[in-house]
Enzyme design. Structure first.
Site, short mmCIF file in Angstrom:
data_model
loop_
_atom_site.label_atom_id
_atom_site.label_comp_id
_atom_site.label_asym_id
_atom_site.label_seq_id
_atom_site.Cartn_x
_atom_site.Cartn_y
_atom_site.Cartn_z
N SER A 44 0.81 -1.23 0.00
CA SER A 44 0.00 0.00 0.00
C SER A 44 0.84 1.27 0.00
O SER A 44 0.35 2.33 -0.37
CB SER A 44 -0.92 0.02 1.22
N ASP A 95 -4.07 7.83 8.30
CA ASP A 95 -5.17 7.02 8.84
C ASP A 95 -4.74 6.03 9.91
O ASP A 95 -5.48 5.13 10.26
CB ASP A 95 -5.87 6.26 7.70
N HIS A 109 -1.20 4.48 7.18
CA HIS A 109 -0.59 5.06 5.98
C HIS A 109 -0.23 6.52 6.18
O HIS A 109 -0.92 7.24 6.90
CB HIS A 109 -1.55 4.90 4.80
#
Ligand SMILES: *[C@@H]1O[C@H](CO)[C@@H](O)[C@H](O)[C@H]1NC(C)=O
Ligand SMILES: *[C@@H]1O[C@H](CO)[C@@H](O)[C@H](O)[C@H]1NC(C)=O
Ligand SMILES: *[C@@H]1O[C@H](CO)[C@@H](O)[C@H](O)[C@H]1NC(C)=O
Length: 382
Positions: free
Chosen positions: A41, A347, A350
């Site tokens: 990610s 968040d 991330h």
């Protein structure tokens, strides 16, 4: 007079040319025509969103003004790499809509590991597209785009396809390994994880070797970040034992494992250089950049690095960014903060665009790479 003007112009051009050689970098930039990226990610630009459920608002709001398949409010480090190399943002290989692969493709997906995981692990958000799968997808991409290019070469469609001769001139980037650690923390003892590291790192080395066999020559390999500093680590801990956290509030033992992983990765990269003497392989110390940002957040104008911009995380109630839930019988949104640009964590897992930009700025000029080579010259060995 008729021929005099061009002669003056030529003279000025030559002076300018000599001067620009004298004052600029001794080496010209590499002019990479494409980027091929592999990762999780930290560098997924739409893979997991296309394959499964799209990442929802308010992700992407700070730059793309809508969700853009990225786990951040805006751009990721890989986007800043593309900008620096004057190339367009990478389309995800798994995306079938509105994609353009003329200057590369992105095989990264959120939740990817280097090592393939057992299926039961997928429920923890681990991606089925482990690194070996991403490499198979690359092979398929290369073969099928070559085939397609031959069919459509004189049509506008060809403009969205890579050129076969450019794979050997492309930059191959990696940012993967963080989830091998996070799965390890859940499923293994530290000793077991430590024992697994050589195998994990060898699989990354095999991926590099495979791409080298396919013609790749320039590799830009990010190490893994200070995973213990992700605020998610504190969401479920009420009274950490003394010594559990370091002076910045990060989980000490987790960061130590990341440092150990990175040490082994760096050793393996050095060995890879001997095995692949034609390749330029740059090891990029993203860990130090992120750690530098976190430990100096206040002086750099950032908020508390353990605070989260998006999501509701109060008294062990957790509504993740972009979600909706009930707390004390009232509906609560996991909304964004007012000013994401001062947050390091977007968040809880991330990084924010602002943090990504800071890390990109501190890793692209060669001050945290081995060898000390800036991104734009990563085709060169030192
Ligand atoms: C997957 O499960 C098998 C059997 O339980 C085990 O031997 C193997 O180590 C596991 N693989 C990973 C990557 O965890
Ligand atoms: C829920 O109740 C707790 C305890 O009374 C309070 O601290 C918290 O602010 C409340 N949360 C919301 C969203 O109302
Ligand atoms: C690289 O950029 C950072 C951030 O702008 C700066 O602090 C550092 O001195 C630069 N290093 C080199 C070698 O240019």
């Amino acid at each position: 007079m008729g021929f005099w003007r061009p002669a003056v112009a030529t003279w000025f051009l030559m002076v300018w040319w000599f001067l620009s050689i004298a004052v600029s970098d001794p080496l010209p930039p590499c002019e990479f025509p494409a980027i091929y990226n592999f990762g999780d990610s930290n560098s997924d630009t739409g893979g997991i969103s296309a394959a499964f459920e799209p990442i929802s608002a308010p992700y992407g709001e700070g730059f793309f003004h809508k969700p853009a398949g990225r786990d951040s409010d805006g751009r990721l480090i890989i986007d800043f790499i593309a900008e620096r190399l004057k190339l367009p943002y990478l389309s995800a290989y798994l995306n079938s809509i509105g994609t353009n692969y003329r200057h590369g493709a992105n095989f990264a997906t959120g939740g990817s590991t280097i090592r393939r995981q057992n299926e039961t692990i997928f429920e923890y958000g681990i991606s089925p597209f482990a690194l070996d799968m991403q490499i198979k997808q690359f092979d398929q991409f290369k073969a099928r785009t070559a085939d397609l290019y031959n069919q459509v070469r004189s049509t506008p469609e060809a403009e969205k396809l890579p050129r076969a001769e450019e794979f050997s001139k492309a930059l191959y980037t990696f940012d993967i390994g963080q989830n091998d650690l996070s799965v390890g923390f859940r499923k293994m003892s530290f000793d077991q994880l430590r024992a697994a590291m050589p195998d994990i790192i060898n699989q990354l080395a095999s991926a590099v070797k495979h791409l080298h066999e396919q013609g790749g020559r320039a590799f830009w390999i990010h190490n893994t970040g200070p995973i213990g500093c992700l605020p998610v680590n504190l969401f479920y801990v009420s009274n950490p034992a003394p010594g559990y956290l370091d002076e910045h509030g990060c989980v000490k033992a987790q960061n130590e494992m990341a440092v150990e992983f990175n040490g082994k990765l760096k050793e393996r990269v050095i060995k890879l250089r001997a095995e692949l003497p034609e390749a330029a392989i740059t090891y990029v110390d993203v860990y130090s950049a992120k750690q530098g940002l976190i430990s100096n957040a206040k002086n750099l104008g950032f908020a508390d690095p353990l605070k989260v911009c998006c999501g509701y995380h109060v008294n062990f109630d957790h509504i993740w960014c972009g979600n909706k839930g009930k707390v004390n019988n009232t509906v609560v949104y996991g909304a964004s903060c007012k000013d994401p640009s001062v947050f390091i964590s977007w968040d809880g897992v991330h990084y924010s665009q602002a943090a990504n930009q800071w890390v990109a700025d501190h890793t692209q000029n060669g001050s945290l790479t081995d060898p000390a080579i800036p991104l734009i010259q990563a085709c060169r060995k030192k």
